[in-house]
Write a protein that holds these residues in place. Structure first.
Motif, PDB file in Angstrom:
ATOM      1  N   VAL A 215      41.740  41.625  43.934  1.00 30.09           N
ATOM      2  CA  VAL A 215      42.423  40.847  42.892  1.00 30.09           C
ATOM      3  C   VAL A 215      41.975  39.393  42.932  1.00 30.09           C
ATOM      4  CG1 VAL A 215      44.672  39.939  42.157  1.00 30.09           C
ATOM      5  CG2 VAL A 215      44.435  42.360  42.759  1.00 30.09           C
ATOM      6  N   LEU A 216      41.838  38.842  44.141  1.00 24.94           N
ATOM      7  CA  LEU A 216      41.407  37.454  44.290  1.00 24.94           C
ATOM      8  C   LEU A 216      40.010  37.236  43.690  1.00 24.94           C
ATOM      9  CD1 LEU A 216      42.018  34.646  45.440  1.00 24.94           C
ATOM     10  CD2 LEU A 216      40.983  35.392  47.608  1.00 24.94           C
ATOM     11  N   VAL A 217      39.109  38.193  43.914  1.00 23.83           N
ATOM     12  CA  VAL A 217      37.756  38.086  43.356  1.00 23.83           C
ATOM     13  C   VAL A 217      37.807  38.038  41.831  1.00 23.83           C
ATOM     14  CG1 VAL A 217      35.574  39.326  43.023  1.00 23.83           C
ATOM     15  CG2 VAL A 217      36.569  39.142  45.306  1.00 23.83           C
TER      16      VAL A 217
ATOM     17  N   LYS B  80      36.790  46.076  54.426  1.00 29.77           N
ATOM     18  CA  LYS B  80      37.901  46.877  53.927  1.00 29.77           C
ATOM     19  C   LYS B  80      38.358  46.249  52.613  1.00 29.77           C
ATOM     20  CE  LYS B  80      39.595  48.189  58.517  1.00 29.77           C
ATOM     21  NZ  LYS B  80      40.749  48.152  59.452  1.00 29.77           N
ATOM     22  N   THR B  81      38.135  46.945  51.519  1.00 22.19           N
ATOM     23  CA  THR B  81      38.454  46.391  50.212  1.00 22.19           C
ATOM     24  C   THR B  81      39.954  46.472  49.948  1.00 22.19           C
ATOM     25  OG1 THR B  81      37.958  48.547  49.219  1.00 22.19           O
ATOM     26  CG2 THR B  81      36.197  46.889  49.226  1.00 22.19           C
ATOM     27  N   ARG B  82      40.685  45.530  50.544  1.00 16.90           N
ATOM     28  CA  ARG B  82      42.114  45.467  50.305  1.00 16.90           C
ATOM     29  C   ARG B  82      42.382  45.020  48.873  1.00 16.90           C
ATOM     30  NH1 ARG B  82      42.026  43.263  55.711  1.00 16.90           N
ATOM     31  NH2 ARG B  82      41.842  41.175  54.802  1.00 16.90           N
ATOM     32  N   THR B  83      43.498  45.477  48.333  1.00 18.69           N
ATOM     33  CA  THR B  83      43.840  45.168  46.947  1.00 18.69           C
ATOM     34  C   THR B  83      43.908  43.664  46.711  1.00 18.69           C
ATOM     35  OG1 THR B  83      45.102  47.228  46.758  1.00 18.69           O
ATOM     36  CG2 THR B  83      45.550  45.507  45.131  1.00 18.69           C
ATOM     37  N   PHE B  84      44.494  42.939  47.655  1.00 21.04           N
ATOM     38  CA  PHE B  84      44.629  41.488  47.509  1.00 21.04           C
ATOM     39  C   PHE B  84      43.268  40.816  47.347  1.00 21.04           C
ATOM     40  CE2 PHE B  84      44.403  37.347  49.647  1.00 21.04           C
ATOM     41  CZ  PHE B  84      45.254  36.617  48.813  1.00 21.04           C
ATOM     42  N   GLU B  85      42.299  41.232  48.153  1.00 18.48           N
ATOM     43  CA  GLU B  85      40.979  40.619  48.105  1.00 18.48           C
ATOM     44  C   GLU B  85      40.273  40.937  46.786  1.00 18.48           C
ATOM     45  OE1 GLU B  85      39.673  42.467  51.668  1.00 18.48           O
ATOM     46  OE2 GLU B  85      39.893  40.630  52.857  1.00 18.48           O
TER      47      GLU B  85
ATOM     48  N   VAL C 159      40.416  37.419  39.823  1.00 23.52           N
ATOM     49  CA  VAL C 159      41.157  36.256  39.317  1.00 23.52           C
ATOM     50  C   VAL C 159      40.251  35.027  39.332  1.00 23.52           C
ATOM     51  CG1 VAL C 159      43.030  34.643  39.839  1.00 23.52           C
ATOM     52  CG2 VAL C 159      43.461  37.098  39.883  1.00 23.52           C
ATOM     53  N   SER C 160      39.483  34.867  40.414  1.00 25.53           N
ATOM     54  CA  SER C 160      38.547  33.743  40.504  1.00 25.53           C
ATOM     55  C   SER C 160      37.498  33.831  39.398  1.00 25.53           C
ATOM     56  CB  SER C 160      37.863  33.732  41.873  1.00 25.53           C
ATOM     57  OG  SER C 160      38.809  33.601  42.914  1.00 25.53           O
ATOM     58  N   PHE C 161      36.975  35.033  39.191  1.00 26.25           N
ATOM     59  CA  PHE C 161      35.998  35.258  38.116  1.00 26.25           C
ATOM     60  C   PHE C 161      36.585  34.864  36.765  1.00 26.25           C
ATOM     61  CE2 PHE C 161      34.956  38.331  34.727  1.00 26.25           C
ATOM     62  CZ  PHE C 161      33.613  38.039  34.526  1.00 26.25           C
ATOM     63  N   SER C 162      37.810  35.290  36.502  1.00 23.80           N
ATOM     64  CA  SER C 162      38.457  35.015  35.213  1.00 23.80           C
ATOM     65  C   SER C 162      38.697  33.529  35.013  1.00 23.80           C
ATOM     66  CB  SER C 162      39.788  35.774  35.115  1.00 23.80           C
ATOM     67  OG  SER C 162      39.592  37.164  35.239  1.00 23.80           O
ATOM     68  N   ILE C 163      39.107  32.839  36.071  1.00 19.55           N
ATOM     69  CA  ILE C 163      39.383  31.409  35.967  1.00 19.55           C
ATOM     70  C   ILE C 163      38.106  30.632  35.666  1.00 19.55           C
ATOM     71  CG2 ILE C 163      40.063  29.359  37.297  1.00 19.55           C
ATOM     72  CD1 ILE C 163      42.125  31.114  38.725  1.00 19.55           C
ATOM     73  N   VAL C 164      37.034  30.957  36.385  1.00 12.48           N
ATOM     74  CA  VAL C 164      35.761  30.255  36.164  1.00 12.48           C
ATOM     75  C   VAL C 164      35.251  30.510  34.744  1.00 12.48           C
ATOM     76  CG1 VAL C 164      33.327  30.115  36.833  1.00 12.48           C
ATOM     77  CG2 VAL C 164      35.102  30.251  38.584  1.00 12.48           C
TER      78      VAL C 164
ATOM     79  N   TYR D 117      30.069  38.509  37.167  1.00 12.84           N
ATOM     80  CA  TYR D 117      30.611  39.860  37.275  1.00 12.84           C
ATOM     81  C   TYR D 117      29.776  40.685  38.254  1.00 12.84           C
ATOM     82  CZ  TYR D 117      32.488  44.406  35.851  1.00 12.84           C
ATOM     83  OH  TYR D 117      33.075  45.652  35.847  1.00 12.84           O
ATOM     84  N   SER D 118      28.452  40.528  38.165  1.00 17.61           N
ATOM     85  CA  SER D 118      27.559  41.251  39.068  1.00 17.61           C
ATOM     86  C   SER D 118      27.772  40.816  40.522  1.00 17.61           C
ATOM     87  CB  SER D 118      26.107  41.018  38.654  1.00 17.61           C
ATOM     88  OG  SER D 118      25.217  41.718  39.490  1.00 17.61           O
ATOM     89  N   ILE D 119      27.905  39.498  40.741  1.00 20.12           N
ATOM     90  CA  ILE D 119      28.137  38.988  42.096  1.00 20.12           C
ATOM     91  C   ILE D 119      29.481  39.453  42.620  1.00 20.12           C
ATOM     92  CG2 ILE D 119      28.523  36.890  43.442  1.00 20.12           C
ATOM     93  CD1 ILE D 119      26.443  35.501  41.698  1.00 20.12           C
ATOM     94  N   GLY D 120      30.512  39.395  41.760  1.00 17.34           N
ATOM     95  CA  GLY D 120      31.841  39.840  42.181  1.00 17.34           C
ATOM     96  C   GLY D 120      31.877  41.311  42.535  1.00 17.34           C
ATOM     97  N   SER D 121      31.246  42.138  41.721  1.00 15.05           N
ATOM     98  CA  SER D 121      31.194  43.581  41.990  1.00 15.05           C
ATOM     99  C   SER D 121      30.475  43.865  43.296  1.00 15.05           C
ATOM    100  CB  SER D 121      30.487  44.304  40.838  1.00 15.05           C
ATOM    101  OG  SER D 121      31.171  44.127  39.626  1.00 15.05           O
ATOM    102  N   SER D 122      29.381  43.173  43.529  1.00 12.30           N
ATOM    103  CA  SER D 122      28.606  43.385  44.753  1.00 12.30           C
ATOM    104  C   SER D 122      29.374  42.914  45.979  1.00 12.30           C
ATOM    105  CB  SER D 122      27.269  42.648  44.648  1.00 12.30           C
ATOM    106  OG  SER D 122      26.488  42.865  45.800  1.00 12.30           O
ATOM    107  N   PHE D 123      30.097  41.801  45.842  1.00 16.40           N
ATOM    108  CA  PHE D 123      30.877  41.294  46.976  1.00 16.40           C
ATOM    109  C   PHE D 123      31.950  42.290  47.378  1.00 16.40           C
ATOM    110  CE2 PHE D 123      34.441  38.756  48.687  1.00 16.40           C
ATOM    111  CZ  PHE D 123      33.796  38.223  49.799  1.00 16.40           C
ATOM    112  N   ILE D 124      32.596  42.887  46.394  1.00 12.70           N
ATOM    113  CA  ILE D 124      33.613  43.890  46.693  1.00 12.70           C
ATOM    114  C   ILE D 124      32.984  45.117  47.358  1.00 12.70           C
ATOM    115  CG2 ILE D 124      35.181  45.565  45.631  1.00 12.70           C
ATOM    116  CD1 ILE D 124      35.922  43.397  43.611  1.00 12.70           C
ATOM    117  N   ARG D 125      31.791  45.493  46.889  1.00 11.16           N
ATOM    118  CA  ARG D 125      31.135  46.695  47.390  1.00 11.16           C
ATOM    119  C   ARG D 125      30.524  46.497  48.774  1.00 11.16           C
ATOM    120  NH1 ARG D 125      27.271  47.074  43.944  1.00 11.16           N
ATOM    121  NH2 ARG D 125      28.704  47.608  42.277  1.00 11.16           N
TER     122      ARG D 125
END
Length: 348
Positions: A153-155, A146-151, A157-162, A133-141
């Motif tokens: 969501v992809l982050v 440009k934090t597009r909605t698709f990107e 969704v990947s977090f949730s699957i793992v 969660y920390s890595i995902g939040s930082s990657f988005i930030r």
């Protein structure tokens, strides 16, 4: 210990065992995959892989990942002592010795099943959810221009699957009940959300030493409090040895004590590395190629030191564990950058 009605918990555990039995049947042909997935969520990889990966590419993120890993694993160990949670692989066998619960399904055991600490909440779920969660939040930030909605969501969704895959694997190998992986996942996410607003990049050695002492005090107080109540903090180790299908599957590095050693030694080692790094030196900015080299050297260091074998029965087991993780952190934070810096200066 938890103050809950034993009848209620027996019902929760029995329903959980039924779910685990069904998962084991569904994935019975994918044992190797399940064990790979449970290794992906092993808390030790937060220190051996996820931390170096984050730190070599973005120092503030890596620093926060280390703090998250240490705090989540430490809190998980303390909660396990307090909550006194059972594990499926020994619970089913204990229940079969009593008459008040009938038709308890049998569960398969595997080489990674026989963890020795209490079961609630799941450490794999808690540390994995907190770190990713920390890595995902930082990657988005920081990672997305440009934090597009698709990107975004992809982050997530990947977090949730793992996280889901790791949790299912923990159920499959019968080392946790469903409510334990759920509790671990939610607690880890909440902790990561709380820590992400804290500034960890500018902390000095004294902060790392102070927090390490606070963690030690928390361990001592919890252990002493449980013992004062007439309970055995090491009760789960006896059950693991009693009901594990193969004695070779019982490893001392799955005890809360070893996790505590890893957390404290990592914080102290990182603090020493920061202290040495911040002494007068020639600053440098790494190119993407140099960052990849940095990461490669860091992974070679962590995995090589982790593969140093120690004797579990030796009194030096925990001392050597402390030295291993302290050395890893100093190497990643100070030694490898120093070597890269020297090489960079020679080229100039």
């Amino acid at each position: 210990m938890t103050g809950e009605d034993p009848g209620v918990m027996d019902y929760v555990h029995l329903r959980g065992v039924e779910i685990i039995h069904q998962i084991q049947h569904t994935f019975r042909h994918h044992v190797d995959l399940m064990q790979i997935l449970t290794r992906v969520g092993d808390p030790r990889y937060a220190f051996l892989i996820y931390f170096p990966l984050a730190y070599c590419f973005h120092r503030p993120t890596g620093t926060r990942v280390l703090w998250i890993a240490c705090l989540s694993e430490w809190l998980n160990g303390v909660l396990k002592w307090i909550l006194h949670g059972e594990r499926p692989y020994w619970w089913v066998n204990e229940m079969k010795q009593h008459d008040h619960i009938v038709n308890v399904p049998s569960l398969q055991q595997y080489s990674l099943t026989c963890e020795t600490g209490p079961g609630s909440p799941s450490g794999h779920a808690m540390v994995t959810s907190a770190v990713l969660y920390s890595i995902g939040s930082s990657f988005i930030r920081h990672g997305l221009k440009k934090t597009r909605t698709f990107e975004r969501v992809l982050v997530w969704v990947s977090f949730s699957i793992v996280l889901l895959a790791v949790n299912i694997s923990r159920l499959f190998i019968a080392t946790h009940f469903p409510h334990q992986v759920l509790a671990g996942s939610l607690t880890g996410i909440l902790l990561a959300e709380a820590v992400k607003h804290e500034h960890t990049s500018h902390l000095s050695l004294r902060h790392y030493v102070a927090w390490s002492l606070i963690m030690v005090c928390g361990i001592v107080i919890t252990y002493t409090g449980i013992s004062y109540l007439g309970l055995d903090p090491l009760w789960s180790l006896g059950l693991a040895k009693k009901w594990c299908a193969n004695p070779d599957w019982v490893h001392p590095d799955t005890t809360p004590f070893f996790a505590f050693v890893r957390d404290i030694s990592s914080l102290i080692g990182f603090g020493v590395g920061v202290f040495l790094r911040d002494m007068p030196h020639h600053p440098m900015k790494l190119s993407i190629v140099q960052k990849l080299i940095y990461l490669g050297m860091a992974l070679v260091l962590t995995l090589s030191i982790e593969n140093i074998k120690t004797f579990p029965s030796s009194s030096l087991f925990y001392v050597i564990g402390f030295l291993k993780f302290t050395t890893m952190m100093i190497g990643i934070v100070f030694v490898i950058p120093k070597l890269l810096n020297k090489y960079n200066l020679k080229k100039q």
